[in-house]
Enzyme design. Structure first.
Site, PDB file in Angstrom:
ATOM      1  N   SER A 195     -16.794 -14.594  15.933  1.00  0.00           N
ATOM      2  CA  SER A 195     -17.605 -13.962  16.970  1.00  0.00           C
ATOM      3  C   SER A 195     -18.407 -12.828  16.318  1.00  0.00           C
ATOM      4  O   SER A 195     -17.919 -12.194  15.370  1.00  0.00           O
ATOM      5  CB  SER A 195     -16.675 -13.404  18.047  1.00  0.00           C
ATOM      6  OG  SER A 195     -17.401 -12.639  18.976  1.00  0.00           O
ATOM      7  N   GLY A 196     -19.609 -12.575  16.829  1.00  0.00           N
ATOM      8  CA  GLY A 196     -20.470 -11.532  16.260  1.00  0.00           C
ATOM      9  C   GLY A 196     -19.774 -10.204  16.042  1.00  0.00           C
ATOM     10  O   GLY A 196     -19.775  -9.675  14.926  1.00  0.00           O
TER      11      GLY A 196
ATOM     12  N   ASP B 214     -29.866  -9.496  23.294  1.00  0.00           N
ATOM     13  CA  ASP B 214     -30.183  -8.845  24.556  1.00  0.00           C
ATOM     14  C   ASP B 214     -30.674  -7.425  24.291  1.00  0.00           C
ATOM     15  O   ASP B 214     -29.873  -6.545  23.977  1.00  0.00           O
ATOM     16  CB  ASP B 214     -28.945  -8.819  25.452  1.00  0.00           C
ATOM     17  CG  ASP B 214     -29.234  -8.375  26.864  1.00  0.00           C
ATOM     18  OD1 ASP B 214     -30.327  -7.823  27.111  1.00  0.00           O
ATOM     19  OD2 ASP B 214     -28.369  -8.586  27.733  1.00  0.00           O
TER      20      ASP B 214
ATOM     21  N   THR C 268     -22.109 -18.553  15.950  1.00  0.00           N
ATOM     22  CA  THR C 268     -21.056 -17.548  16.013  1.00  0.00           C
ATOM     23  C   THR C 268     -20.201 -17.789  17.254  1.00  0.00           C
ATOM     24  O   THR C 268     -20.702 -18.205  18.296  1.00  0.00           O
ATOM     25  CB  THR C 268     -21.645 -16.124  16.060  1.00  0.00           C
ATOM     26  OG1 THR C 268     -22.569 -16.035  17.135  1.00  0.00           O
ATOM     27  CG2 THR C 268     -22.315 -15.763  14.750  1.00  0.00           C
ATOM     28  N   GLY C 269     -18.917 -17.571  17.100  1.00  0.00           N
ATOM     29  CA  GLY C 269     -17.937 -17.580  18.177  1.00  0.00           C
ATOM     30  C   GLY C 269     -18.189 -18.481  19.358  1.00  0.00           C
ATOM     31  O   GLY C 269     -18.303 -19.697  19.242  1.00  0.00           O
ATOM     32  N   THR C 270     -18.303 -17.857  20.517  1.00  0.00           N
ATOM     33  CA  THR C 270     -18.464 -18.564  21.785  1.00  0.00           C
ATOM     34  C   THR C 270     -19.748 -19.383  21.828  1.00  0.00           C
ATOM     35  O   THR C 270     -19.768 -20.486  22.377  1.00  0.00           O
ATOM     36  CB  THR C 270     -18.458 -17.557  22.954  1.00  0.00           C
ATOM     37  OG1 THR C 270     -17.306 -16.735  22.843  1.00  0.00           O
ATOM     38  CG2 THR C 270     -18.447 -18.257  24.287  1.00  0.00           C
ATOM     39  N   THR C 271     -20.809 -18.877  21.237  1.00  0.00           N
ATOM     40  CA  THR C 271     -22.086 -19.597  21.256  1.00  0.00           C
ATOM     41  C   THR C 271     -21.933 -20.959  20.592  1.00  0.00           C
ATOM     42  O   THR C 271     -22.363 -21.978  21.140  1.00  0.00           O
ATOM     43  CB  THR C 271     -23.189 -18.784  20.547  1.00  0.00           C
ATOM     44  OG1 THR C 271     -23.272 -17.487  21.151  1.00  0.00           O
ATOM     45  CG2 THR C 271     -24.533 -19.472  20.658  1.00  0.00           C
TER      46      THR C 271
ATOM     47  N   LYS D 242     -26.718 -16.323  26.509  1.00  0.00           N
ATOM     48  CA  LYS D 242     -26.116 -17.613  26.127  1.00  0.00           C
ATOM     49  C   LYS D 242     -26.702 -18.778  26.926  1.00  0.00           C
ATOM     50  O   LYS D 242     -27.001 -19.828  26.359  1.00  0.00           O
ATOM     51  CB  LYS D 242     -24.601 -17.560  26.267  1.00  0.00           C
ATOM     52  CG  LYS D 242     -23.955 -16.672  25.202  1.00  0.00           C
ATOM     53  CD  LYS D 242     -22.483 -16.862  25.134  1.00  0.00           C
ATOM     54  CE  LYS D 242     -21.775 -15.855  24.275  1.00  0.00           C
ATOM     55  NZ  LYS D 242     -22.334 -15.535  22.985  1.00  0.00           N
TER      56      LYS D 242
ATOM     57  N   HIS E 178     -21.482  -3.885  18.386  1.00  0.00           N
ATOM     58  CA  HIS E 178     -21.759  -4.179  16.979  1.00  0.00           C
ATOM     59  C   HIS E 178     -23.260  -4.111  16.677  1.00  0.00           C
ATOM     60  O   HIS E 178     -23.768  -4.851  15.844  1.00  0.00           O
ATOM     61  CB  HIS E 178     -21.176  -5.547  16.615  1.00  0.00           C
ATOM     62  CG  HIS E 178     -21.782  -6.690  17.370  1.00  0.00           C
ATOM     63  ND1 HIS E 178     -21.714  -6.810  18.746  1.00  0.00           N
ATOM     64  CD2 HIS E 178     -22.485  -7.757  16.946  1.00  0.00           C
ATOM     65  CE1 HIS E 178     -22.348  -7.898  19.122  1.00  0.00           C
ATOM     66  NE2 HIS E 178     -22.827  -8.494  18.040  1.00  0.00           N
TER      67      HIS E 178
ATOM     68  N   ARG F 112     -32.258  -7.274   9.477  1.00  0.00           N
ATOM     69  CA  ARG F 112     -32.879  -6.703   8.271  1.00  0.00           C
ATOM     70  C   ARG F 112     -32.756  -7.670   7.091  1.00  0.00           C
ATOM     71  O   ARG F 112     -33.718  -7.906   6.372  1.00  0.00           O
ATOM     72  CB  ARG F 112     -32.229  -5.360   7.927  1.00  0.00           C
ATOM     73  CG  ARG F 112     -32.842  -4.680   6.701  1.00  0.00           C
ATOM     74  CD  ARG F 112     -32.299  -3.286   6.425  1.00  0.00           C
ATOM     75  NE  ARG F 112     -30.877  -3.148   6.567  1.00  0.00           N
ATOM     76  CZ  ARG F 112     -30.267  -2.431   7.515  1.00  0.00           C
ATOM     77  NH1 ARG F 112     -30.967  -1.776   8.410  1.00  0.00           N
ATOM     78  NH2 ARG F 112     -28.954  -2.353   7.557  1.00  0.00           N
TER      79      ARG F 112
ATOM     80  N   ASP G  20     -21.732 -11.887  12.627  1.00  0.00           N
ATOM     81  CA  ASP G  20     -23.070 -11.478  12.204  1.00  0.00           C
ATOM     82  C   ASP G  20     -23.080 -11.177  10.706  1.00  0.00           C
ATOM     83  O   ASP G  20     -24.027 -11.506   9.992  1.00  0.00           O
ATOM     84  CB  ASP G  20     -23.541 -10.247  12.985  1.00  0.00           C
ATOM     85  CG  ASP G  20     -23.728 -10.528  14.468  1.00  0.00           C
ATOM     86  OD1 ASP G  20     -23.943 -11.703  14.831  1.00  0.00           O
ATOM     87  OD2 ASP G  20     -23.638  -9.576  15.262  1.00  0.00           O
TER      88      ASP G  20
ATOM     89  N   ASP H 102     -24.276  -4.140  13.108  1.00  0.00           N
ATOM     90  CA  ASP H 102     -24.207  -5.456  12.461  1.00  0.00           C
ATOM     91  C   ASP H 102     -25.436  -6.298  12.813  1.00  0.00           C
ATOM     92  O   ASP H 102     -25.967  -7.026  11.971  1.00  0.00           O
ATOM     93  CB  ASP H 102     -22.941  -6.213  12.884  1.00  0.00           C
ATOM     94  CG  ASP H 102     -21.669  -5.539  12.415  1.00  0.00           C
ATOM     95  OD1 ASP H 102     -21.732  -4.735  11.470  1.00  0.00           O
ATOM     96  OD2 ASP H 102     -20.606  -5.821  13.002  1.00  0.00           O
TER      97      ASP H 102
ATOM     98  N   HIS I  52     -26.288 -13.285  22.497  1.00  0.00           N
ATOM     99  CA  HIS I  52     -25.442 -12.311  23.174  1.00  0.00           C
ATOM    100  C   HIS I  52     -25.051 -12.864  24.549  1.00  0.00           C
ATOM    101  O   HIS I  52     -25.676 -13.813  25.045  1.00  0.00           O
ATOM    102  CB  HIS I  52     -26.174 -10.984  23.313  1.00  0.00           C
ATOM    103  CG  HIS I  52     -26.249 -10.218  22.028  1.00  0.00           C
ATOM    104  ND1 HIS I  52     -27.217  -9.280  21.770  1.00  0.00           N
ATOM    105  CD2 HIS I  52     -25.469 -10.242  20.922  1.00  0.00           C
ATOM    106  CE1 HIS I  52     -27.025  -8.764  20.574  1.00  0.00           C
ATOM    107  NE2 HIS I  52     -25.975  -9.347  20.036  1.00  0.00           N
TER     108      HIS I  52
END
Length: 185
Positions: A98-99, A124, A78-81, A56, A131, A140, A104, A134, A52
């Site tokens: 992106s999440g 975080d 995911t995305g930016t990460t 990051k 989301h 889970r 996700d 998600d 998150h």
């Protein structure tokens, strides 16, 4: 009805003794869920790196420290990460959405298909996410499919420093889950 001096355990035993005829009806509900073998993990693991916004930099510091180990595995992000890890550390990262835009959920689908081995997810806990549902679904499904999951640096360190990261791993049986058992439905 509770009698004087009777404990809760005594009440339960008395209730069971009085309703023995109900026990056979309860047995099907108490049977174990069928178990199937977990997807085997090869020596080269498929590792998802997710963080998150406020986590990051923590994930980047961790990835920098473990860059040598991570470079021997297939990385997804995911995305930016994913972009940050590639740009700052030079590691090859297959980027997903992106999440909040479905990343996700993409990771959850990869887990269900048996195409993801490890989830490193620095989320975080103090910041609500748009989301959150998600995120909860991803965690889970990771638990359901017995995916080693780290939500903080200490756990991530234990996972990547495990001798199992450099070996094939058949894994234990997974309760009620069967990766790609029914691809049509």
């Amino acid at each position: 009805m509770k009698q004087k001096g009777q404990t809760k355990s005594d009440q339960i035993r008395t209730g069971i003794a009085m309703h023995r005829d109900l026990i056979p009806d309860m047995i099907p509900r108490m049977t174990a869920t069928p178990k199937t073998a977990a997807t085997s993990m090869e020596i080269r693991k498929r590792i998802a790196l997710v963080a998150h916004d406020h986590k990051k930099e923590d994930l980047l510091d961790w990835a920098r420290f473990n860059q040598g180990t991570l470079s021997r595995h297939e990385l997804l992000g995911t995305g930016t990460t994913g972009k940050l890890i590639h740009d700052r550390l030079g590691l090859d990262v297959q980027r997903l959405l992106s999440g909040p835009l479905g990343g996700d959920q993409q990771l959850g689908a990869l887990i269900a298909e048996g195409k993801l081995d490890v989830l490193i997810f620095f989320w975080d806990p103090l910041e609500p996410q748009p989301h959150d549902t998600d995120v909860k679904a991803l965690l889970r499904i990771a638990v359901l499919y017995n995916i080693p999951t780290a939500c903080n640096r200490a756990t991530a360190d234990f996972i990547v420093s495990s001798h199992l990261m450099a070996e094939t791993y058949g894994g234990p049986l997974v309760t009620g889950a069967s990766p790609a058992a029914n691809p049509a439905g």
